[in-house]
Design an enzyme around this catalytic site. Sequence first.
Site, short mmCIF file in Angstrom:
data_model
loop_
_atom_site.label_atom_id
_atom_site.label_comp_id
_atom_site.label_asym_id
_atom_site.label_seq_id
_atom_site.Cartn_x
_atom_site.Cartn_y
_atom_site.Cartn_z
N GLU A 283 -4.36 -30.20 2.76
CA GLU A 283 -3.45 -29.72 3.80
C GLU A 283 -2.80 -30.90 4.49
OE1 GLU A 283 -5.78 -27.15 6.29
OE2 GLU A 283 -5.77 -25.51 4.85
N HIS B 200 -1.02 -22.09 18.71
CA HIS B 200 -2.05 -21.87 17.69
C HIS B 200 -3.44 -22.34 18.10
CE1 HIS B 200 -3.83 -21.41 13.77
NE2 HIS B 200 -4.05 -22.71 13.64
N ARG C 248 -4.92 -31.72 16.58
CA ARG C 248 -6.00 -31.39 15.63
C ARG C 248 -5.53 -31.54 14.19
NH1 ARG C 248 -7.56 -26.77 12.78
NH2 ARG C 248 -5.96 -25.51 13.79
N ARG D 126 0.80 -31.39 11.97
CA ARG D 126 1.41 -30.18 12.51
C ARG D 126 2.37 -30.44 13.67
NH1 ARG D 126 -3.84 -26.11 12.48
NH2 ARG D 126 -3.82 -25.74 10.24
N HIS E 155 1.34 -24.03 15.72
CA HIS E 155 1.34 -24.00 14.25
C HIS E 155 2.79 -23.87 13.78
CE1 HIS E 155 0.49 -23.03 10.11
NE2 HIS E 155 -0.77 -23.35 10.31
#
Length: 533
Positions: free
Chosen positions: A115, A348, A383, A287, A235
Amino acid sequence: MSMKFDVAIVGGGLAGLSVALHLAATHKVAIISKGILLDGASNWAQGGIAAVLDSGDSHEQHIADTFDAGAGLCDPAATRYIVEQGRTAIEWLIAQGVPFTPDISAELGFHLTREGGHSQRRIIHAADATGHAVQVTLEQQVRTHPNITLLEHYCAVDVVRAGVGDDARCIGLYAQNIASGDVVGIASNQVVLAAGGAGKVYLYTSNPDSSTGDGIAMAWRAGCRVANMEFIQFHPTCLYHPYAKSFLISEALRGEGALLKLPAAAGADAGMRFMPAYDERAELAPRDIVARAIDAEMKKRGLDHVDLDISHQPPEFLLEHFPTILAHCLEFGIDLTRQAIPVVPAAHYTCGGVLTDIAGRTDLPGLYAVGETACTGLHGANRLASNSLLECLVMGRAAADHIRSRPIAAPAELKAWDQSRVSDADEQVVISHNWDELRRLMWNYVGIVRTDKRLQRAGHRIALLKQEIDEYYANFRVSRDLLELRNLVTVASLVVDSALTRKESRGLHYSLDYPGLLPQALPTVLTPARSGD
């Protein structure tokens, strides 16, 4: 009415269930959940769990990726501890029977995906519904364990604090039985806040309705410090459709080659990729970068969404790896094997929270915080994808280990909840109106890109709302809606105060007034004022 337990856990997500199962052999445990156990955010997690599970990977690489995503603000000791415990946590889940996606060619026998922000394939997953697979597996064990009592459809009201100064400690909590309306005392010398994050403080969020910052607000009112509340992760890719509510399009799609493109509304530029212009990692950038890029393109071109296209992958591949997303999109007439998915950023993940050590302890003895409620320092200013479930597992076990090291003592009696000075609410519209106003002003003034003027406007209005809500709380019987609104306005105030404190742009906090980085990365720590200590 009152109940007594060795340990009371607020929240039935992965962090809470992890604590409960690690303690249940020796302790009488209660789990307090606003709904059923599968209502929380853990059940919605799609991508997977990040851990070093392959010899081509290393703890140092995972730590470096976490530091990079966290924009220099990750706590080194907490990050190393959580990363190094990753394999043990995964092996525990495998032993519990979690059905991760197999891959006989992999070292551990399970498929690993990649990811955004990760330099290696290290995300173990159960197709594209990892959270659900983990939750269902652990829920079965929790429901059948004789030492675990489930209090579903109970809404926590507040932590009970006894003593002053150095003698202060947590002795339990009050919670409302949502069906009957009765508020009961739950006496326990060890209380664990595992109530999730605060995504519902924003108008658009990928979070379930239960994500109202309950644990953070309760700990703050109990006198605990909070940290890094300005870092709300948006997100990048939530499904954009008038009838789709809070459905996340997993980052794993981009990990498997999905591209972000401009939609038809962009005119001559329709179909053009835009991420390479913002970051050399393009769609696999962290992100915060991807969300800001999408936000910038939408504002610049007047778009209401962008497109995420993975239609170049074979249909068989998509069905194998993303069956949940494929099926859900089809319900809205979107076939991702042939067309792009309309997406928009949405609130998110709450990277900050109640300040804890690596045993999950807060400032108040007897009170612990784990999962998204807590701020261990792992996530820093942003994060890294799939580190959240890892933190739930590792810190859930760490908190359980510390609780197990303490002697078990009978909890003190709690006073009965006093409702003699309150009456039934006369106008429920006050709650619904304030709820809507709060979420809209947070979205408009405290979103992906911020200015001091917007933050100050938000802070002024939030203070007025808080005064209204506190007055309402003091005069009328509590309800779930009122309790959640009270918690949300507290969290909103913490987010704004933290954002105004940070005079730079770092990670998820991007300020037009302070676009540069300060030379030293420091956490934002807020301390509540308490009288009588």
